[in-house]
Enzyme design. Structure first.
Site, PDB file in Angstrom:
ATOM      1  N   ASP A  38      29.534  51.788  29.096  1.00 30.21           N
ATOM      2  CA  ASP A  38      29.163  50.476  29.569  1.00 30.21           C
ATOM      3  C   ASP A  38      30.847  49.834  29.251  1.00 30.21           C
ATOM      4  OD1 ASP A  38      26.397  48.819  30.478  1.00 30.21           O
ATOM      5  OD2 ASP A  38      28.429  47.707  30.479  1.00 30.21           O
ATOM      6  N   ASP A  64      34.915  52.365  31.447  1.00 31.46           N
ATOM      7  CA  ASP A  64      34.795  51.924  32.818  1.00 31.46           C
ATOM      8  C   ASP A  64      34.667  53.079  33.629  1.00 31.46           C
ATOM      9  OD1 ASP A  64      35.246  50.983  35.104  1.00 31.46           O
ATOM     10  OD2 ASP A  64      36.903  49.760  34.685  1.00 31.46           O
ATOM     11  N   ASN A  91      24.031  54.432  37.228  1.00 33.32           N
ATOM     12  CA  ASN A  91      23.490  53.273  37.428  1.00 33.32           C
ATOM     13  C   ASN A  91      24.432  51.999  37.187  1.00 33.32           C
ATOM     14  OD1 ASN A  91      21.213  51.397  36.388  1.00 33.32           O
ATOM     15  ND2 ASN A  91      22.609  51.184  34.974  1.00 33.32           N
ATOM     16  N   TYR A 155      28.007  45.618  49.233  1.00 33.48           N
ATOM     17  CA  TYR A 155      27.165  46.448  48.326  1.00 33.48           C
ATOM     18  C   TYR A 155      25.924  47.455  49.142  1.00 33.48           C
ATOM     19  CZ  TYR A 155      23.074  46.420  44.886  1.00 33.48           C
ATOM     20  OH  TYR A 155      22.197  46.622  43.715  1.00 33.48           O
ATOM     21  N   LYS A 159      25.562  51.334  48.464  1.00 33.43           N
ATOM     22  CA  LYS A 159      24.142  51.766  48.015  1.00 33.43           C
ATOM     23  C   LYS A 159      23.835  52.887  49.339  1.00 33.43           C
ATOM     24  CE  LYS A 159      23.506  49.744  44.085  1.00 33.43           C
ATOM     25  NZ  LYS A 159      23.663  50.771  42.971  1.00 33.43           N
TER      26      LYS A 159
HETATM   27  N1  LIG Z   1      18.383  44.206  39.794  1.00 32.25           N
HETATM   28  C1  LIG Z   1      17.746  44.801  40.800  1.00 32.25           C
HETATM   29  O1  LIG Z   1      16.979  43.978  41.644  1.00 32.25           O
HETATM   30  C2  LIG Z   1      18.440  45.759  41.736  1.00 32.25           C
HETATM   31  C3  LIG Z   1      18.106  46.419  42.905  1.00 32.25           C
HETATM   32  C4  LIG Z   1      18.586  47.629  43.444  1.00 32.25           C
HETATM   33  C5  LIG Z   1      19.443  48.199  42.588  1.00 32.25           C
HETATM   34  N2  LIG Z   1      20.198  47.745  41.512  1.00 32.25           N
HETATM   35  C6  LIG Z   1      20.983  48.610  40.959  1.00 32.25           C
HETATM   36  O2  LIG Z   1      20.682  48.896  39.744  1.00 32.25           O
HETATM   37  C7  LIG Z   1      21.679  49.181  39.075  1.00 32.25           C
HETATM   38  C8  LIG Z   1      21.433  48.451  37.614  1.00 32.25           C
HETATM   39  O3  LIG Z   1      21.430  46.965  37.844  1.00 32.25           O
HETATM   40  P1  LIG Z   1      20.902  46.010  36.937  1.00 32.25           P
HETATM   41  O4  LIG Z   1      19.895  45.029  37.748  1.00 32.25           O
HETATM   42  O5  LIG Z   1      20.327  46.470  35.514  1.00 32.25           O
HETATM   43  O6  LIG Z   1      22.374  45.096  36.498  1.00 32.25           O
HETATM   44  P2  LIG Z   1      23.114  44.576  35.216  1.00 32.25           P
HETATM   45  O7  LIG Z   1      24.181  43.723  35.894  1.00 32.25           O
HETATM   46  O8  LIG Z   1      21.925  44.025  34.377  1.00 32.25           O
HETATM   47  O9  LIG Z   1      23.444  46.014  34.590  1.00 32.25           O
HETATM   48  C9  LIG Z   1      24.682  46.637  35.247  1.00 32.25           C
HETATM   49  C10 LIG Z   1      25.266  47.417  34.124  1.00 32.25           C
HETATM   50  O10 LIG Z   1      26.493  48.026  34.607  1.00 32.25           O
HETATM   51  C11 LIG Z   1      27.656  47.747  33.721  1.00 32.25           C
HETATM   52  N3  LIG Z   1      28.763  48.039  34.495  1.00 32.25           N
HETATM   53  C12 LIG Z   1      29.396  46.988  35.590  1.00 32.25           C
HETATM   54  N4  LIG Z   1      30.644  47.567  35.923  1.00 32.25           N
HETATM   55  C13 LIG Z   1      30.870  48.850  34.985  1.00 32.25           C
HETATM   56  C14 LIG Z   1      31.934  49.503  35.204  1.00 32.25           C
HETATM   57  N5  LIG Z   1      32.808  49.626  35.798  1.00 32.25           N
HETATM   58  N6  LIG Z   1      31.608  50.845  34.213  1.00 32.25           N
HETATM   59  C15 LIG Z   1      30.750  50.811  33.129  1.00 32.25           C
HETATM   60  N7  LIG Z   1      29.557  50.065  33.384  1.00 32.25           N
HETATM   61  C16 LIG Z   1      29.645  49.199  34.301  1.00 32.25           C
HETATM   62  C17 LIG Z   1      27.298  46.181  33.356  1.00 32.25           C
HETATM   63  O11 LIG Z   1      27.961  45.821  32.217  1.00 32.25           O
HETATM   64  C18 LIG Z   1      26.037  46.361  33.048  1.00 32.25           C
HETATM   65  O12 LIG Z   1      25.610  46.639  31.742  1.00 32.25           O
HETATM   66  C19 LIG Z   1      22.899  48.759  39.688  1.00 32.25           C
HETATM   67  O13 LIG Z   1      23.563  49.860  40.445  1.00 32.25           O
HETATM   68  C20 LIG Z   1      22.349  47.866  40.663  1.00 32.25           C
HETATM   69  O14 LIG Z   1      23.118  47.883  41.847  1.00 32.25           O
HETATM   70  C21 LIG Z   1      19.731  46.598  40.912  1.00 32.25           C
END
Ligand SMILES: NC(=O)c1ccc[n+]([C@@H]2O[C@H](COP(=O)([O-])OP(=O)(O)OC[C@H]3O[C@@H](n4cnc5c(N)ncnc54)[C@H](O)[C@@H]3O)[C@@H](O)[C@H]2O)c1
Length: 254
Positions: A38, A64, A91, A155, A159
């Protein structure tokens, strides 16, 4: 500790919080050693402490996903620490929402980079180890936004792109015992959805209520809901499930 992921090593990007952390926890609970990368160092330290206290084997590293060299190096380190990577969960994600006319080049590019380039970097880095061991499970986290969502041209494109990526890896890597599948979450309560509520100027509980009103099972999603679907794809027994997208959204989506 015993479970269906005993002896397996899972590599989870963006796994220090939210959905990624939920996935890491589920796989660890079922016996996997987990490696989490992360960019959020503080959250990584917290997750390291929490998992270690629970008796789970965890490796964390600030890296990253957009940086191919960093990803290559950390993948190599995980393989030398744990001997393999059996499960990859792409993720890590960000949002930079805006209506098309207001969306900047940077909003577009950053989202493409993290979701698409990031998943490409991680999949390319782990595939050589998976091919050598003739076993692997790749799970890419897509979204219901892949079907189109107002304010998310960047986005939604990324996706949807991840679904094409998933299906292509399924075709290329299947013969090496590697499956590639995608989980497309609906509305999940995390920091990401909290940030969306903040951006649109709505109290988070109101935002949740509004979203729940459109969900057939009449509740919001939690990271555990997504972890459950990931665990299904990650299971050794799911070896004939390849190139699929499962929408985990409390109702039909596609
Ligand atoms: N929350 C929702 O409703 C939802 C719905 C559909 C899809 N998603 C997808 O699920 C995944 C997780 O989302 P979440 O809701 O837990 O979000 P979140 O923001 O809580 O977690 C995302 C994590 O990714 C990390 N991150 C971001 N850029 C990064 C990089 N360049 N390198 C390494 N780490 C990085 C962030 O620091 C964070 O810890 C994402 O891909 C998101 O698009 C989320």
């Amino acid at each position: 500790m015993s479970g269906k992921f005993n002896g397996r090593v899972a590599f989870i990007t963006g796994g220090s919080r939210g959905i990624g952390k939920g996935v890491a926890l589920r796989l660890a609970e079922e016996g996997a050693k987990v490696a989490v990368i992360d960019i959020n160092e503080e959250a990584l330290n917290e997750v390291q402490t929490e998992f270690t206290e629970k008796g789970y084997e965890i490796y964390t590293k600030k890296a990253d996903v957009v940086n191919a060299e960093e990803v290559e190096a950390v993948v190599q380190e995980v393989v030398s620490t744990y001997g393999a990577i059996d499960i990859l969960v792409n993720n890590a994600g960000i949002i930079r929402d805006n209506m098309l006319f207001k969306m900047t080049d940077s909003d577009w590019q950053q989202v493409m980079d993290v979701h698409l380039k990031g998943s490409f970097n991680a999949a390319r880095a782990v595939q050589k180890y998976m091919v050598d061991q003739k076993y692997g499970r790749i799970i890419n986290i897509s979204s219901t936004s892949a079907l189109g969502n107002r304010g998310q041209a960047n986005y939604a494109t990324a996706k949807a792109g991840l679904q094409g990526f998933t299906k292509t890896l399924a075709i290329e890597l299947g013969k090496f015992g590697i499956t590639s599948n995608s989980v497309a979450p609906g509305f999940i309560e995390t920091e990401m959805t909290k940030a969306t509520a903040e951006r649109v100027g709505v109290d988070f509980s109101e935002f949740v209520k509004f979203n729940v009103s459109k969900i057939p099972v009449a509740r919001s999603g939690k990271p555990e809901d997504i972890a459950n679907a990931v665990a299904f794809f990650a299971d050794e027994k799911s070896s004939f499930v390849n190139g699929q997208v499962i929408y985990v959204a409390g109702g039909p989506k596609a």
